[in-house]
Design a protein around this motif. Structure first.
Motif, PDB file in Angstrom:
ATOM      1  N   SER A 182       0.845  -1.188   0.000  1.00 63.16           N
ATOM      2  CA  SER A 182       0.000   0.000   0.000  1.00 63.16           C
ATOM      3  C   SER A 182       0.883   1.241   0.000  1.00 63.16           C
ATOM      4  O   SER A 182       2.086   1.178   0.287  1.00 63.16           O
ATOM      5  N   LEU A 183       0.285   2.397  -0.293  1.00 64.44           N
ATOM      6  CA  LEU A 183       1.073   3.631  -0.280  1.00 64.44           C
ATOM      7  C   LEU A 183       1.630   3.918   1.115  1.00 64.44           C
ATOM      8  O   LEU A 183       2.810   4.312   1.226  1.00 64.44           O
ATOM      9  N   PRO A 184       0.879   3.738   2.221  1.00 63.86           N
ATOM     10  CA  PRO A 184       1.492   3.922   3.538  1.00 63.86           C
ATOM     11  C   PRO A 184       2.662   2.969   3.782  1.00 63.86           C
ATOM     12  O   PRO A 184       3.660   3.358   4.415  1.00 63.86           O
ATOM     13  N   GLU A 185       2.571   1.750   3.294  1.00 61.69           N
ATOM     14  CA  GLU A 185       3.686   0.805   3.472  1.00 61.69           C
ATOM     15  C   GLU A 185       4.897   1.241   2.659  1.00 61.69           C
ATOM     16  O   GLU A 185       6.043   1.170   3.143  1.00 61.69           O
ATOM     17  N   THR A 210      -3.414  -5.564 -11.803  1.00 60.26           N
ATOM     18  CA  THR A 210      -3.927  -5.794 -10.457  1.00 60.26           C
ATOM     19  C   THR A 210      -5.429  -6.015 -10.578  1.00 60.26           C
ATOM     20  O   THR A 210      -6.057  -5.555 -11.542  1.00 60.26           O
ATOM     21  N   TYR A 211      -6.021  -6.698  -9.583  1.00 56.27           N
ATOM     22  CA  TYR A 211      -7.351  -7.246  -9.791  1.00 56.27           C
ATOM     23  C   TYR A 211      -8.381  -6.842  -8.742  1.00 56.27           C
ATOM     24  O   TYR A 211      -9.571  -6.903  -9.016  1.00 56.27           O
ATOM     25  N   ASP A 212      -7.961  -6.452  -7.576  1.00 52.43           N
ATOM     26  CA  ASP A 212      -8.909  -6.058  -6.540  1.00 52.43           C
ATOM     27  C   ASP A 212      -8.793  -4.578  -6.203  1.00 52.43           C
ATOM     28  O   ASP A 212      -9.667  -4.013  -5.552  1.00 52.43           O
ATOM     29  N   CYS A 213      -7.696  -3.965  -6.613  1.00 50.21           N
ATOM     30  CA  CYS A 213      -7.463  -2.537  -6.374  1.00 50.21           C
ATOM     31  C   CYS A 213      -6.364  -2.104  -7.328  1.00 50.21           C
ATOM     32  O   CYS A 213      -5.668  -2.937  -7.906  1.00 50.21           O
ATOM     33  N   ASP A 214      -6.201  -0.805  -7.500  1.00 47.41           N
ATOM     34  CA  ASP A 214      -5.090  -0.290  -8.294  1.00 47.41           C
ATOM     35  C   ASP A 214      -3.863  -0.149  -7.408  1.00 47.41           C
ATOM     36  O   ASP A 214      -3.956   0.309  -6.267  1.00 47.41           O
ATOM     37  N   ALA A 215      -2.724  -0.544  -7.934  1.00 43.70           N
ATOM     38  CA  ALA A 215      -1.483  -0.415  -7.179  1.00 43.70           C
ATOM     39  C   ALA A 215      -1.044   1.048  -7.159  1.00 43.70           C
ATOM     40  O   ALA A 215      -1.020   1.699  -8.206  1.00 43.70           O
ATOM     41  N   PRO A 216      -0.688   1.583  -5.988  1.00 46.16           N
ATOM     42  CA  PRO A 216      -0.175   2.952  -5.942  1.00 46.16           C
ATOM     43  C   PRO A 216       1.267   3.001  -6.431  1.00 46.16           C
ATOM     44  O   PRO A 216       2.034   2.046  -6.216  1.00 46.16           O
ATOM     45  N   THR A 217       1.642   4.061  -7.104  1.00 44.58           N
ATOM     46  CA  THR A 217       3.028   4.205  -7.518  1.00 44.58           C
ATOM     47  C   THR A 217       3.856   4.827  -6.403  1.00 44.58           C
ATOM     48  O   THR A 217       3.399   5.736  -5.689  1.00 44.58           O
ATOM     49  N   ALA A 218       5.087   4.346  -6.272  1.00 49.27           N
ATOM     50  CA  ALA A 218       5.999   4.905  -5.275  1.00 49.27           C
ATOM     51  C   ALA A 218       6.372   6.344  -5.602  1.00 49.27           C
ATOM     52  O   ALA A 218       6.878   7.062  -4.722  1.00 49.27           O
ATOM     53  N   CYS A 219       6.112   6.779  -6.835  1.00 49.81           N
ATOM     54  CA  CYS A 219       6.372   8.189  -7.173  1.00 49.81           C
ATOM     55  C   CYS A 219       5.550   9.123  -6.298  1.00 49.81           C
ATOM     56  O   CYS A 219       5.925  10.293  -6.114  1.00 49.81           O
ATOM     57  N   ALA A 220       4.442   8.619  -5.745  1.00 53.65           N
ATOM     58  CA  ALA A 220       3.605   9.439  -4.874  1.00 53.65           C
ATOM     59  C   ALA A 220       4.202   9.576  -3.481  1.00 53.65           C
ATOM     60  O   ALA A 220       3.707  10.385  -2.678  1.00 53.65           O
ATOM     61  N   ALA A 221       5.239   8.814  -3.176  1.00 55.91           N
ATOM     62  CA  ALA A 221       5.831   8.828  -1.832  1.00 55.91           C
ATOM     63  C   ALA A 221       7.114   9.644  -1.765  1.00 55.91           C
ATOM     64  O   ALA A 221       7.774   9.663  -0.721  1.00 55.91           O
ATOM     65  N   ASP A 223      10.110  12.263  -4.408  1.00 56.09           N
ATOM     66  CA  ASP A 223      10.865  12.352  -5.653  1.00 56.09           C
ATOM     67  C   ASP A 223      12.301  11.872  -5.501  1.00 56.09           C
ATOM     68  O   ASP A 223      13.115  12.028  -6.415  1.00 56.09           O
ATOM     69  N   ASP A 224      12.620  11.250  -4.349  1.00 55.15           N
ATOM     70  CA  ASP A 224      13.943  10.668  -4.151  1.00 55.15           C
ATOM     71  C   ASP A 224      13.919   9.148  -4.317  1.00 55.15           C
ATOM     72  O   ASP A 224      14.905   8.472  -4.029  1.00 55.15           O
ATOM     73  N   ILE A 225      12.805   8.600  -4.784  1.00 59.14           N
ATOM     74  CA  ILE A 225      12.655   7.155  -4.956  1.00 59.14           C
ATOM     75  C   ILE A 225      12.875   6.790  -6.422  1.00 59.14           C
ATOM     76  O   ILE A 225      12.369   7.455  -7.325  1.00 59.14           O
ATOM     77  N   TRP A 226      13.643   5.738  -6.648  1.00 64.24           N
ATOM     78  CA  TRP A 226      13.863   5.209  -7.988  1.00 64.24           C
ATOM     79  C   TRP A 226      12.719   4.250  -8.311  1.00 64.24           C
ATOM     80  O   TRP A 226      12.430   3.341  -7.528  1.00 64.24           O
ATOM     81  N   VAL A 227      12.073   4.424  -9.444  1.00 69.38           N
ATOM     82  CA  VAL A 227      10.944   3.582  -9.821  1.00 69.38           C
ATOM     83  C   VAL A 227      11.203   2.993 -11.205  1.00 69.38           C
ATOM     84  O   VAL A 227      11.528   3.724 -12.152  1.00 69.38           O
ATOM     85  N   ILE A 228      11.046   1.687 -11.308  1.00 71.38           N
ATOM     86  CA  ILE A 228      11.290   0.965 -12.560  1.00 71.38           C
ATOM     87  C   ILE A 228       9.970   0.399 -13.064  1.00 71.38           C
ATOM     88  O   ILE A 228       9.187  -0.170 -12.301  1.00 71.38           O
ATOM     89  N   ASN A 229       9.727   0.568 -14.361  1.00 72.08           N
ATOM     90  CA  ASN A 229       8.534   0.003 -14.970  1.00 72.08           C
ATOM     91  C   ASN A 229       8.895  -0.557 -16.337  1.00 72.08           C
ATOM     92  O   ASN A 229      10.049  -0.459 -16.764  1.00 72.08           O
ATOM     93  N   SER A 230       7.923  -1.149 -17.004  1.00 76.51           N
ATOM     94  CA  SER A 230       8.210  -1.880 -18.233  1.00 76.51           C
ATOM     95  C   SER A 230       7.017  -1.838 -19.167  1.00 76.51           C
ATOM     96  O   SER A 230       5.869  -1.729 -18.731  1.00 76.51           O
ATOM     97  N   PHE A 231       7.292  -1.963 -20.454  1.00 72.05           N
ATOM     98  CA  PHE A 231       6.237  -2.150 -21.435  1.00 72.05           C
ATOM     99  C   PHE A 231       5.934  -3.639 -21.662  1.00 72.05           C
ATOM    100  O   PHE A 231       5.095  -3.980 -22.493  1.00 72.05           O
TER     101      PHE A 231
END
Length: 386
Positions: A182-185, A210-221, A223-231
């Motif tokens: 979760s975003l708090p986690e 995701t199937y029961d909820c949308d996953a929050p992005t760590a970008c919301a926590a 701007d010092d967090i590295w976030v990796i995604n993929s096509f």
């Protein structure tokens, strides 16, 4: 003849790929194999993306791009964060990469000095620790299980942190378990790293699936967090080898220098194709396929449990079920081989994902149609009833 570099001794083979090789051999001999081992969507790349690639090739868009990617694709990804998550991520902080693996290579090359440690969940995606080792870093496993939904906790991270620790890498949704943070986690883990002047990397390559909820992005926590995604996963472009990374501003120039030297740039036709990934037409196709993945999960999870395979992780995302097989066999690696050879069902043993009770676990990917999943369940039932 001189030998290989010493780091190779610490890089294990990818067992699921070796099982896939054996499965292909059996198929060549005429056997029917149901593939539930590889983390690759079985759907073709959506037609609008393919059409965009063809147009790029026909119009000569095949030259090198900037090392960090096409400016218009970086802006499209930035727009996607604003539209999908309500988060402002400037295009200047986004690097288009050669898949998520290419992003992780750049991140570890940028952040890891020889001997520095990174904390990684166990079980977790095996290539992460092997990429780290390639850059002379040292992976430190954090054993995770059902009590924390197979995700690290701040207390666990704090207890494992040492003066040699460079940072923490987590995945949400995770492979092999499909569990979410979760975003708090996420925020609590980020704060734990910040308090120790460490880096925090978040693998989000299964976002959208995701199937029961949308996953929050760590970008919301932060701007010092590295976030990796993929096509590769949600957008179903595995073989196109395209991903991206959100980089903290102070490190953008360093990543750019590395990209210039290590890869020059990502595939140009793939980047032009990816511009069509965010169109309403493509998203509509992807959302229909997400609904189909959910149908498969909801069918397969209870079916496996009826056979005695316990789904101990909450599979909220990705397309995996991580099952405790210890009630049926003492060694999941031997069991996986037997299921392939005798039942014609290919799955992945826990050995690929770390050292925390790997012999007790199998991963099943629901990346085949529901009819074939039903056939797999029947074959498994016959095998286990002997």
């Amino acid at each position: 003849m001189p030998g290989s570099a010493t780091r190779l001794a610490d890089i294990a083979p990818f067992h699921v790929v070796e099982l896939l090789t054996r499965a292909r051999q059996l198929e060549a001999e005429g056997r029917d194999i149901i593939h539930m081992e590889i983390g690759e969507p079985d759907f073709p790349t959506p037609a609008p993306i393919v059409a965009a690639a063809i147009d790029a090739l026909k119009t000569g868009k095949t030259l090198y791009t900037q090392a960090l990617g096409l400016p218009e694709l970086r802006q499209a990804i930035s727009d996607f964060y604003r539209q999908r998550y309500g988060v402002a991520v400037p295009a200047s902080r986004i690097a288009v990469t050669n898949g998520a693996s290419g992003a992780l290579n750049l991140a570890f090359a940028c952040l890891t000095d020889p001997g520095r440690e990174w904390l990684l969940a166990d079980p977790g995606y095996p290539c992460n620790r092997h990429i780290l080792r390639t850059y002379e870093g040292r992976p430190v496993a954090l054993a995770v299980g059902p009590q924390s939904n197979f995700q690290p906790t701040p207390a666990q991270v704090a207890a494992a942190w040492s003066e040699r620790t460079a940072g923490l890498l987590v995945a949400s949704p995770a492979n092999p378990t499909g569990t979410l943070l979760s975003l708090p986690e996420i925020t609590a883990l980020a704060d734990t790293c910040r308090a120790r002047n460490g880096h925090f990397l978040v693998d989000e390559i299964y976002h959208g699936l995701t199937y029961d909820c949308d996953a929050p992005t760590a970008c919301a926590a932060g701007d010092d967090i590295w976030v990796i995604n993929s096509f590769s996963k949600y957008f179903q472009m595995t073989g196109w080898r395209l991903g991206w990374m959100v980089i903290p501003e102070p490190f953008v120039r360093d990543v750019e220098k590395l990209a210039q030297n290590l890869v020059l740039c990502p595939s140009t036709p793939a980047q032009y194709a990816a511009l069509a990934a965010f169109t309403p037409e493509t998203i509509r196709i992807l959302e229909e396929r997400r609904a189909e993945f959910r149908r498969r999960r909801d069918f397969l999870a209870p079916a496996l449990e009826n056979l005695g395979l316990r789904v101990t992780a909450r599979p909220e995302g990705a397309f995996y079920l991580y099952c405790d097989s210890s009630a049926l066999a003492p060694d999941s690696f031997t069991l996986a081989r037997d299921l392939l050879e005798q039942a014609g069902v290919a799955c992945t043993p826990g050995l690929d994902f770390g050292q925390h009770a790997p012999e007790k676990h199998l991963r099943f990917a629901y990346t085949t149609d529901i009819t074939r999943l039903g056939e797999a369940v029947e074959r498994l039932a016959t095998y286990f009833s002997r």
